[in-house]
Scaffold this active site. Structure first.
Site, PDB file in Angstrom:
ATOM      1  N   ASN A 142      -9.136  -0.661  16.692  1.00  0.00           N
ATOM      2  CA  ASN A 142      -8.779  -2.044  16.332  1.00  0.00           C
ATOM      3  C   ASN A 142      -7.290  -2.343  16.442  1.00  0.00           C
ATOM      4  O   ASN A 142      -6.896  -3.492  16.620  1.00  0.00           O
ATOM      5  CB  ASN A 142      -9.308  -2.394  14.934  1.00  0.00           C
ATOM      6  N   GLU A 175       1.097   5.618   5.202  1.00  0.00           N
ATOM      7  CA  GLU A 175       1.711   5.611   6.533  1.00  0.00           C
ATOM      8  C   GLU A 175       2.904   4.660   6.520  1.00  0.00           C
ATOM      9  O   GLU A 175       3.140   3.958   5.546  1.00  0.00           O
ATOM     10  CB  GLU A 175       0.691   5.151   7.572  1.00  0.00           C
TER      11      GLU A 175
HETATM   12  C1  UN1 Z   1      -5.842  -1.975  10.209  1.00  0.00           C
HETATM   13  O1  UN1 Z   1      -6.507  -2.963   9.978  1.00  0.00           O
HETATM   14  O2  UN1 Z   1      -6.395  -0.923  10.550  1.00  0.00           O
HETATM   15  O3  UN1 Z   1      -1.608  -5.348   7.829  1.00  0.00           O
HETATM   16  C2  UN1 Z   1      -4.371  -1.993  10.162  1.00  0.00           C
HETATM   17  C3  UN1 Z   1      -2.251  -5.522   8.853  1.00  0.00           C
HETATM   18  C4  UN1 Z   1      -1.817  -4.798  10.119  1.00  0.00           C
HETATM   19  C5  UN1 Z   1      -2.389  -3.430  10.184  1.00  0.00           C
HETATM   20  C6  UN1 Z   1      -3.839  -3.365   9.945  1.00  0.00           C
HETATM   21  N1  UN1 Z   1      -0.378  -4.733  10.168  1.00  0.00           N
HETATM   22  O4  UN1 Z   1      -3.227  -6.213   8.893  1.00  0.00           O
END
Ligand code: UN1
Length: 496
Positions: free
Chosen positions: A154, A466
């Site tokens: 995704n 992370e």
């Molecule tokens: C994810 O949906 O796997 O905060 C990560 C967010 C993005 C990262 C999503 N910067 O929605």
């Protein structure tokens, strides 16, 4: 027609075919007749070769001064910027999300690359005191060794970069196994790192199935850490595979994120937030706002506006700038969505819009599904409890802030949550009470920035984060140093 391009693995600085001699197809989810390319259907031997290469490269990479490692990352960041548009287009074609979102995905990779390049001049440890005179104490960070990185489809460039860049700046070498639905964006990222001058073997790319590539990677004796983003179900297996050798493991898993809307909210903002939080990336984000809890005073008004906006969303091929919502990633995901819609209807939730595949014309070429809203949901319904990973939002009425918080926290996951209110007391109360790793006020549950820790509580994560310096913490371990400059035998308190 030009024949489809075949993409190779990247092992020990060379682009090589898999030992299996086999490939798999990467197709466009908005038009399944469009073949993006053929990728290596790798075998465990390829994983072994990649780990061996990473192990050899580790010896000199770990002693390369971190600011020098940072210079290579900095060059990679510039190359990513230069190719941003091409990479975004390639990503829309292989993954389906709209161009604005794939540009955002590449931008996250750029941000993370520059951020970690800068960390090369920090990687701070501590200096502290000693119990003894003329003795100096400090801590330094050591890399872990070879890291195995397993990434989802995704965020096909952002998430690999969240793992690769901090791993590299800390002095680790890596083997990346991208999702089989989106190997091209990982290929593009690794290609940029090669071009930026990364020494051979420091980054290796092995494409293929979980059983053939992911499993051998997480079981291998020479791999010191695994970082995985994906479902809670697979995350549990990763955790078990890492346990016998005590491999460090960082798990980013499912979410059932909530937007809470109080009577005192700016309703325009709340509707906008629910729309993009719920249907952005076709709901295929671990941070998607898949539940909206709305206080009774504004419930009717909110539902009316939310449904109207969702119905008007333009679904289609993400390369078309007018399109707002792309397809689902594949047919299996569409079937999952369909089965949850059936569950919702059987549970007695009120289907307010969507609830079906989109068909006819170009819709028949891809995995399209209408943005779907269920109203009058009870907090315990499966559609309000389980991660669907599609364009389905469950709206739940509530009485007050306490009720909203209880419903919001009443799921197995703990990634992201949000509150719409104009009352500062409500905002701070919810900030304290929500059991999620990320909390937003007057913004949806999506949109995390790279310099703040990213991750969740409960079944979403295993305590690691992370991004930001939290990632540096995962990809390094502490070494405590004592230097005695007294020139005589001294003993620490415990020994005397
Ligand atoms: C994810 O949906 O796997 O905060 C990560 C967010 C993005 C990262 C999503 N910067 O929605």
């Amino acid at each position: 027609m030009t024949p489809p391009r075949t993409y190779m693995n990247f092992i020990d600085g060379e682009w090589v075919a898999s030992a299996s001699g086999r490939t798999f197809e990467n197709v466009n989810p908005a038009d399944r007749h469009e073949l993006i390319g053929l990728f290596q259907k790798s075998a465990p031997e390829d994983v072994d070769a990649a780990i061996a290469a990473a192990q050899r490269a580790y010896k000199s990479w770990k002693n390369t001064p971190p600011p020098k490692r940072g210079e290579i990352l900095y060059r990679a960041g510039i190359l990513l910027q230069e190719s941003k548009e091409n990479f975004a287009e390639a990503m829309t074609r292989e993954m389906g999300k709209v161009l604005d979102e794939t540009r955002g995905d590449v931008q996250e990779a750029i941000d993370m690359t520059f951020y970690m390049a800068g960390e090369g001049r920090r990687l701070f440890g501590q200096t502290t005191t000693s119990e003894l005179p003329n003795k100096f104490c400090m801590t330094v960070r050591s890399p872990l060794g070879v890291c195995g990185l397993i990434t989802p489809w995704n965020f096909p460039m952002a998430i690999p970069s969240w793992k690769i860049m901090p791993a590299l700046i800390c002095g680790n070498t890596v083997v990346l196994k991208p999702a089989t639905d989106t190997p091209l964006s990982s290929y593009n990222l690794v290609h940029v790192l090669e071009e930026a001058g990364l020494p051979r073997g420091v980054v290796n790319l092995v494409t293929g199935a979980g059983g053939d590539v992911g499993s051998p990677l997480m079981q291998h004796q020479d791999v010191r850490a695994i970082s995985f983003t994906g479902s809670t179900e697979i995350g549990r297996k990763v955790s078990q595979a890492c346990a016998p050798n005590f491999k460090h493991c960082c798990l980013e898993m499912g979410g059932k994120n909530v937007i809470m809307v109080l009577d005192d909210a700016n309703l325009d903002l709340a509707v906008e937030g629910a729309l993009w939080g719920g249907f952005g990336t076709t709901g295929q984000r671990c941070t998607a706002s898949s539940r909206v809890v709305v206080q009774k005073g504004v419930y009717k008004d909110f539902i009316g506006r939310f449904v109207e906006r969702a119905r008007a969303l333009k679904v289609g091929n993400g390369v078309d700038p007018a399109v707002q919502v792309g397809p689902l990633i594949n047919e299996a995901q569409r079937q999952t969505v369909e089965s949850y819609v059936e569950v919702g209807e059987n549970e007695g939730a009120k289907l307010l819009c969507g609830g079906q595949r989109l068909t006819g014309g170009h819709y028949d070429q891809g995995w399209f599904y209408a943005p779907t809203i269920f109203g009058e949901c009870a907090p315990q319904m499966r559609i309000a409890q389980e991660e669907i990973f599609g364009p389905v939002v469950s709206v739940i009425p509530c009485d007050n802030l306490d009720d909203a918080i209880e419903i919001g926290n009443g799921v197995a996951y703990g990634l992201s949550s949000s509150l719409y209110t104009r009352n500062v007391n409500h905002a701070f109360t919810a900030m304290r009470e929500m059991e999620t790793g990320i909390f937003y006020v007057n913004a949806p549950t999506i949109g995390a920035e790279t310099h703040l820790p990213f991750g969740g509580t409960k079944q979403t994560g295993n305590g690691h984060r992370e991004a930001a310096t939290a990632a540096v913490d995962f990809y390094s371990e502490w070494k405590s140093i004592y230097v005695d400059y007294s020139d005589k035998l001294q003993r620490a308190q415990i020994d005397t």
